[in-house]
Motif scaffolding. Structure first.
Motif, PDB file in Angstrom:
ATOM      1  N   PHE A   6       0.829  -1.203   0.000  1.00  9.62           N
ATOM      2  CA  PHE A   6       0.000   0.000   0.000  1.00  9.62           C
ATOM      3  C   PHE A   6       0.867   1.259   0.000  1.00  9.62           C
ATOM      4  CE2 PHE A   6      -2.335   3.326   2.362  1.00  9.62           C
ATOM      5  CZ  PHE A   6      -3.338   3.554   1.429  1.00  9.62           C
ATOM      6  N   GLN A   7       1.910   1.278   0.814  1.00  8.61           N
ATOM      7  CA  GLN A   7       2.769   2.462   0.866  1.00  8.61           C
ATOM      8  C   GLN A   7       3.504   2.678  -0.461  1.00  8.61           C
ATOM      9  OE1 GLN A   7       5.156   2.172   4.441  1.00  8.61           O
ATOM     10  NE2 GLN A   7       3.418   2.715   5.729  1.00  8.61           N
ATOM     11  N   ARG A   8       3.857   1.605  -1.155  1.00 11.18           N
ATOM     12  CA  ARG A   8       4.457   1.744  -2.490  1.00 11.18           C
ATOM     13  C   ARG A   8       3.476   2.437  -3.434  1.00 11.18           C
ATOM     14  NH1 ARG A   8       4.602   0.176  -7.531  1.00 11.18           N
ATOM     15  NH2 ARG A   8       6.557  -0.331  -8.580  1.00 11.18           N
ATOM     16  N   GLU A   9       2.211   2.056  -3.347  1.00 12.42           N
ATOM     17  CA  GLU A   9       1.176   2.693  -4.173  1.00 12.42           C
ATOM     18  C   GLU A   9       1.080   4.188  -3.855  1.00 12.42           C
ATOM     19  OE1 GLU A   9      -2.582   0.665  -3.772  1.00 12.42           O
ATOM     20  OE2 GLU A   9      -1.670  -1.272  -4.260  1.00 12.42           O
ATOM     21  N   LEU A  10       1.152   4.523  -2.577  1.00 16.66           N
ATOM     22  CA  LEU A  10       1.110   5.939  -2.188  1.00 16.66           C
ATOM     23  C   LEU A  10       2.308   6.693  -2.763  1.00 16.66           C
ATOM     24  CD1 LEU A  10      -0.009   5.680   1.559  1.00 16.66           C
ATOM     25  CD2 LEU A  10      -1.411   6.356  -0.410  1.00 16.66           C
ATOM     26  N   LEU A  11       3.484   6.084  -2.691  1.00 15.62           N
ATOM     27  CA  LEU A  11       4.688   6.715  -3.250  1.00 15.62           C
ATOM     28  C   LEU A  11       4.543   6.905  -4.759  1.00 15.62           C
ATOM     29  CD1 LEU A  11       7.379   4.715  -1.255  1.00 15.62           C
ATOM     30  CD2 LEU A  11       6.934   7.167  -1.043  1.00 15.62           C
ATOM     31  N   GLU A  12       3.970   5.912  -5.411  1.00 14.34           N
ATOM     32  CA  GLU A  12       3.767   6.012  -6.858  1.00 14.34           C
ATOM     33  C   GLU A  12       2.790   7.133  -7.199  1.00 14.34           C
ATOM     34  OE1 GLU A  12       3.061   3.076 -10.670  1.00 14.34           O
ATOM     35  OE2 GLU A  12       2.460   2.372  -8.680  1.00 14.34           O
ATOM     36  N   HIS A  13       1.689   7.227  -6.466  1.00 16.34           N
ATOM     37  CA  HIS A  13       0.690   8.281  -6.717  1.00 16.34           C
ATOM     38  C   HIS A  13       1.257   9.672  -6.464  1.00 16.34           C
ATOM     39  CE1 HIS A  13      -2.616   5.707  -7.762  1.00 16.34           C
ATOM     40  NE2 HIS A  13      -2.435   4.994  -6.660  1.00 16.34           N
ATOM     41  N   GLU A  14       2.223   9.788  -5.571  1.00 14.39           N
ATOM     42  CA  GLU A  14       2.873  11.075  -5.281  1.00 14.39           C
ATOM     43  C   GLU A  14       3.972  11.400  -6.289  1.00 14.39           C
ATOM     44  OE1 GLU A  14       2.255  13.418  -2.814  1.00 14.39           O
ATOM     45  OE2 GLU A  14       0.463  12.278  -2.285  1.00 14.39           O
ATOM     46  N   GLY A  15       4.243  10.487  -7.220  1.00 10.92           N
ATOM     47  CA  GLY A  15       5.281  10.711  -8.226  1.00 10.92           C
ATOM     48  C   GLY A  15       6.696  10.430  -7.735  1.00 10.92           C
ATOM     49  N   LEU A  16       6.824   9.809  -6.584  1.00 12.77           N
ATOM     50  CA  LEU A  16       8.150   9.559  -6.022  1.00 12.77           C
ATOM     51  C   LEU A  16       8.814   8.313  -6.590  1.00 12.77           C
ATOM     52  CD1 LEU A  16       7.490  10.561  -2.317  1.00 12.77           C
ATOM     53  CD2 LEU A  16       8.771  11.835  -4.050  1.00 12.77           C
ATOM     54  N   LEU A  17       8.036   7.367  -7.052  1.00  9.67           N
ATOM     55  CA  LEU A  17       8.605   6.130  -7.573  1.00  9.67           C
ATOM     56  C   LEU A  17       9.522   6.402  -8.774  1.00  9.67           C
ATOM     57  CD1 LEU A  17       8.280   3.339  -6.439  1.00  9.67           C
ATOM     58  CD2 LEU A  17       6.549   2.885  -8.156  1.00  9.67           C
ATOM     59  N   GLN A  18       9.189   7.411  -9.572  1.00  2.00           N
ATOM     60  CA  GLN A  18      10.003   7.756 -10.740  1.00  2.00           C
ATOM     61  C   GLN A  18      11.378   8.304 -10.343  1.00  2.00           C
ATOM     62  OE1 GLN A  18       6.892   8.517 -10.117  1.00  2.00           O
ATOM     63  NE2 GLN A  18       5.613   8.324 -11.929  1.00  2.00           N
ATOM     64  N   GLN A  19      11.520   8.719  -9.087  1.00  2.00           N
ATOM     65  CA  GLN A  19      12.790   9.266  -8.614  1.00  2.00           C
ATOM     66  C   GLN A  19      13.725   8.193  -8.042  1.00  2.00           C
ATOM     67  OE1 GLN A  19      12.134  12.634  -5.972  1.00  2.00           O
ATOM     68  NE2 GLN A  19      10.251  13.134  -7.060  1.00  2.00           N
ATOM     69  N   VAL A  20      13.230   6.978  -7.897  1.00  2.00           N
ATOM     70  CA  VAL A  20      14.058   5.897  -7.358  1.00  2.00           C
ATOM     71  C   VAL A  20      15.032   5.441  -8.461  1.00  2.00           C
ATOM     72  CG1 VAL A  20      14.053   3.562  -6.394  1.00  2.00           C
ATOM     73  CG2 VAL A  20      12.223   5.166  -5.790  1.00  2.00           C
ATOM     74  N   PRO A  21      16.339   5.444  -8.177  1.00  2.00           N
ATOM     75  CA  PRO A  21      17.327   5.080  -9.212  1.00  2.00           C
ATOM     76  C   PRO A  21      17.480   3.559  -9.375  1.00  2.00           C
ATOM     77  CG  PRO A  21      18.457   5.694  -7.192  1.00  2.00           C
ATOM     78  CD  PRO A  21      16.983   5.894  -6.944  1.00  2.00           C
ATOM     79  N   PHE A  22      16.425   2.919  -9.882  1.00  2.00           N
ATOM     80  CA  PHE A  22      16.438   1.467 -10.024  1.00  2.00           C
ATOM     81  C   PHE A  22      17.566   0.975 -10.932  1.00  2.00           C
ATOM     82  CE2 PHE A  22      11.923   2.013  -8.771  1.00  2.00           C
ATOM     83  CZ  PHE A  22      11.909   1.148  -7.696  1.00  2.00           C
ATOM     84  N   ASP A  23      18.082   1.833 -11.796  1.00  2.00           N
ATOM     85  CA  ASP A  23      19.134   1.430 -12.745  1.00  2.00           C
ATOM     86  C   ASP A  23      20.520   1.918 -12.337  1.00  2.00           C
ATOM     87  OD1 ASP A  23      18.682   4.112 -13.104  1.00  2.00           O
ATOM     88  OD2 ASP A  23      18.559   4.023 -15.289  1.00  2.00           O
ATOM     89  N   ILE A  24      20.761   2.164 -11.057  1.00  2.00           N
ATOM     90  CA  ILE A  24      22.013   2.753 -10.601  1.00  2.00           C
ATOM     91  C   ILE A  24      23.231   1.881 -10.928  1.00  2.00           C
ATOM     92  CG2 ILE A  24      21.850   1.884  -8.239  1.00  2.00           C
ATOM     93  CD1 ILE A  24      23.004   4.694  -7.393  1.00  2.00           C
TER      94      ILE A  24
END
Length: 179
Positions: free
Chosen positions: A70-88
């Motif tokens: 659920f908290q991941r969904e909240l982060l995604e809705h806030e636009g924060l998921l796009q800021q996570v450097p998954f490809d670091i």
């Protein structure tokens, strides 16, 4: 290990525990892992709070609960998921390789040796490496640089933090007060 790799692949928010080291769980996104180390995008109170590297051997539990989902969904809705450097893509083979890379990306970092009889929490910058240790120029909580380098054995390091809000406040202080 497979569980962590699966969480990384599926970009899940997880909570992990390190019994005997930390009484609180750590939430984050798995950005990378090796046999020795885990790289997380640390999440605290719905804030992306920098990178955290932990020893795999210290991790006693990994969960992806309904709350994490659920908290991941909240982060995604806030636009924060796009800021996570998954490809670091950092080399997490050992502390030497990861600290060498992070020290070129971040001027300051925190290194912790939490399992010692007298635990170390040092904030500062990496000065040099030896095959078995890292030398760090460090400062106090009042931003006073110590004259002596701290030498930390790689075997003693349990956690590294870089790019956190805590570190950023000190970084801005040093930038403002530079002569």
């Amino acid at each position: 290990m497979y569980q962590l790799a699966q969480h990384q692949q599926e970009c899940r928010l997880i909570a992990l525990s390190r019994s005997g080291i930390d009484h609180h769980s750590i939430e984050g996104f798995v950005l990378g892992l090796s046999d020795e180390l885990l790289l997380l995008q640390y999440v605290s109170d719905f804030h992306l709070d920098g990178l955290m590297v932990l020893r795999i051997a210290d991790i006693t539990d990994v969960r992806c609960s309904a709350t994490c989902t659920f908290q991941r969904e909240l982060l995604e809705h806030e636009g924060l998921l796009q800021q996570v450097p998954f490809d670091i893509g950092l080399d997490l083979r050992n502390w030497n390789t990861v600290l060498a890379q992070l020290s070129t990306m971040y001027p300051l970092m925190i290194l912790e040796c939490e399992n010692l009889d007298d635990p170390d929490f040092l904030i500062g910058r990496i000065d040099e490496f030896t095959p078995m240790a890292v030398a760090m120029q460090w400062f106090s909580g009042t931003a006073r640089w110590d004259d002596e380098l701290a030498i930390l054995a790689f075997d003693d390091i349990t956690c590294c933090q870089a790019g956190t809000n805590y570190i950023a406040f000190y970084q801005r202080y040093f930038e403002r007060t530079a002569h």
